[in-house]
Design an enzyme around this catalytic site. Sequence first.
Site, PDB file in Angstrom:
ATOM      1  N   GLY A  81       0.851  -1.196   0.000  1.00 33.79           N
ATOM      2  CA  GLY A  81       0.000   0.000   0.000  1.00 33.79           C
ATOM      3  C   GLY A  81       0.881   1.239   0.000  1.00 33.79           C
ATOM      4  N   ARG A  82       0.311   2.341   0.499  1.00 34.97           N
ATOM      5  CA  ARG A  82       1.043   3.617   0.460  1.00 34.97           C
ATOM      6  C   ARG A  82       2.377   3.535   1.184  1.00 34.97           C
ATOM      7  NH1 ARG A  82      -4.712   5.895   1.158  1.00 34.97           N
ATOM      8  NH2 ARG A  82      -4.622   4.362   2.808  1.00 34.97           N
ATOM      9  N   ILE A  83       2.378   2.920   2.377  1.00 32.85           N
ATOM     10  CA  ILE A  83       3.615   2.889   3.174  1.00 32.85           C
ATOM     11  C   ILE A  83       4.628   1.926   2.542  1.00 32.85           C
ATOM     12  CG2 ILE A  83       4.590   2.347   5.453  1.00 32.85           C
ATOM     13  CD1 ILE A  83       1.822   3.246   6.625  1.00 32.85           C
TER      14      ILE A  83
ATOM     15  N   ARG B  50      -1.811  -8.481  -2.397  1.00 31.23           N
ATOM     16  CA  ARG B  50      -3.044  -9.097  -2.924  1.00 31.23           C
ATOM     17  C   ARG B  50      -3.200  -8.789  -4.403  1.00 31.23           C
ATOM     18  NH1 ARG B  50      -7.193  -6.944   1.405  1.00 31.23           N
ATOM     19  NH2 ARG B  50      -5.788  -5.257   0.985  1.00 31.23           N
TER      20      ARG B  50
ATOM     21  N   ILE C 240       6.332  -3.547  11.001  1.00 31.67           N
ATOM     22  CA  ILE C 240       5.768  -2.259  11.434  1.00 31.67           C
ATOM     23  C   ILE C 240       4.267  -2.250  11.146  1.00 31.67           C
ATOM     24  CG2 ILE C 240       7.895  -0.917  11.175  1.00 31.67           C
ATOM     25  CD1 ILE C 240       6.610   0.221   8.537  1.00 31.67           C
ATOM     26  N   ALA C 241       3.703  -3.442  10.850  1.00 35.12           N
ATOM     27  CA  ALA C 241       2.296  -3.494  10.434  1.00 35.12           C
ATOM     28  C   ALA C 241       1.385  -3.565  11.662  1.00 35.12           C
ATOM     29  CB  ALA C 241       2.088  -4.676   9.508  1.00 35.12           C
ATOM     30  N   ARG C 242       1.185  -4.747  12.165  1.00 34.50           N
ATOM     31  CA  ARG C 242       0.361  -4.945  13.349  1.00 34.50           C
ATOM     32  C   ARG C 242       0.824  -6.199  14.062  1.00 34.50           C
ATOM     33  NH1 ARG C 242      -1.025  -0.481  13.418  1.00 34.50           N
ATOM     34  NH2 ARG C 242      -3.118   0.437  13.437  1.00 34.50           N
TER      35      ARG C 242
ATOM     36  N   GLU D  57       0.011  -6.211  22.468  1.00 37.91           N
ATOM     37  CA  GLU D  57       0.711  -5.045  23.003  1.00 37.91           C
ATOM     38  C   GLU D  57      -0.226  -4.204  23.886  1.00 37.91           C
ATOM     39  OE1 GLU D  57       1.725  -3.524  19.021  1.00 37.91           O
ATOM     40  OE2 GLU D  57       0.510  -1.751  19.462  1.00 37.91           O
TER      41      GLU D  57
ATOM     42  N   HIS E  25       5.622   0.624  19.285  1.00 36.75           N
ATOM     43  CA  HIS E  25       4.608   1.093  18.332  1.00 36.75           C
ATOM     44  C   HIS E  25       4.735   2.611  18.099  1.00 36.75           C
ATOM     45  CE1 HIS E  25       0.365   0.091  16.621  1.00 36.75           C
ATOM     46  NE2 HIS E  25       0.959   1.031  15.914  1.00 36.75           N
ATOM     47  N   ILE E  26       5.894   3.001  17.569  1.00 40.37           N
ATOM     48  CA  ILE E  26       6.170   4.435  17.398  1.00 40.37           C
ATOM     49  C   ILE E  26       6.464   4.805  15.946  1.00 40.37           C
ATOM     50  CG2 ILE E  26       6.964   4.855  19.766  1.00 40.37           C
ATOM     51  CD1 ILE E  26       9.879   4.631  18.638  1.00 40.37           C
TER      52      ILE E  26
HETATM   53  C1  DGY Z   1      -1.441   3.595  12.543  1.00 42.47           C
HETATM   54  O1  DGY Z   1      -1.712   4.738  12.192  1.00 42.47           O
HETATM   55  O2  DGY Z   1      -2.097   2.623  12.191  1.00 42.47           O
HETATM   56  C2  DGY Z   1      -0.269   3.440  13.419  1.00 42.47           C
HETATM   57  O3  DGY Z   1       0.057   2.103  13.619  1.00 42.47           O
HETATM   58  C3  DGY Z   1      -0.512   4.135  14.737  1.00 42.47           C
HETATM   59  O4  DGY Z   1      -1.489   3.432  15.438  1.00 42.47           O
END
Ligand code: DGY
Length: 326
Positions: A155-157, A178, A237-239, A268, A286-287
């Site tokens: 996606g964008r990131i 996907r 860095i997703a979830r 978390e 989560h920063i």
């Molecule tokens: C988001 O924007 O989804 C980041 O993980 C901050 O929660």
Amino acid sequence: MKPSILVARAVFPQILTLLEQHFEVTANQDDTVWTPAELIQQLQGKQGVFTTGSQRIDAQLLAACPDLKICANMAVGYNNFDLNAMTAAGVLATNTPDVLTETTADFGFALIMATARRMAESERFLRAGLWTSWRYDMFAGSDVYGSTLGILGMGRIGQAIARRGAHGFGMKVIYHNRSRLDAATESACGATLVSKQELLAQSDHLILVLPYSPEAHHTIGAAELAQMKPTATLVNIARGGIVDDAALAAALKQGTIAAAGLDVFDGEPNVHPDLLTVPNVVLTPHIASATMPTRLAMAQLAADNLIGFLVNGKAMTPLNPQVVTA
Ligand code: DGY
């Protein structure tokens, strides 16, 4: 009469001042983390809620909060929302896309660098007073420049990370998603679509940027880690929940992969205890989107969504716009 809203977590004072111009605001500047029952109680009589990604909005809550019309997440991810339940209840959901893309991509790249170059591990060594002499292989990590960057979720990131890798670090960028990006976007990202299997086998550095869904749970577990190179690094860095944290800790201990960098964790702010005992993992709380300008932009967009919808009838970044048009 002004609509009533709840701001479920502490927020920038200037955002609160802005919201107070339009709404009767119940704030939570003490930043109390409410239980689901407490959240329901706080939401009574509220038409809107400003959430931060950690408040679960589901069918049970919606049934108990009949006045609620909009939930504005200060996050691009919205796995705290049961979107189907919200749509069924006629409640609008909004998130904060775009404003955090580059900041989050910067952090993803920082975590790739820190993980590959063993920065946290070597800093702990130095702080512990263990550095007594230079040694040829001391904290020798792996190269980032010129290596193969794998991106799961484009996606964008993911695309912003690809651009950094391809154009800044001379990397071969491969991705799995996907759907395939259009040719122009692929070329701008310098990225090539591969199968998940190829992604796992070929990446020197694999970064996860896919959204969480129940189907994405444990996308990376023991079987996937076993397909990676023993020299590879993994960054999430997703979830939390996308990686099986226990399997990852075991893989890091056994040398199945070289190192990992994690900004998100299953359950978390609790972190799997095994991850805390392995040296070759960089752990951050989560920063990824946490710069002051970006967090302010996210809060502003969440506030604009509440004002846009409850005052002017149009949200900026709706996730289920069919609620409005129905
Ligand atoms: C988001 O924007 O989804 C980041 O993980 C901050 O929660």
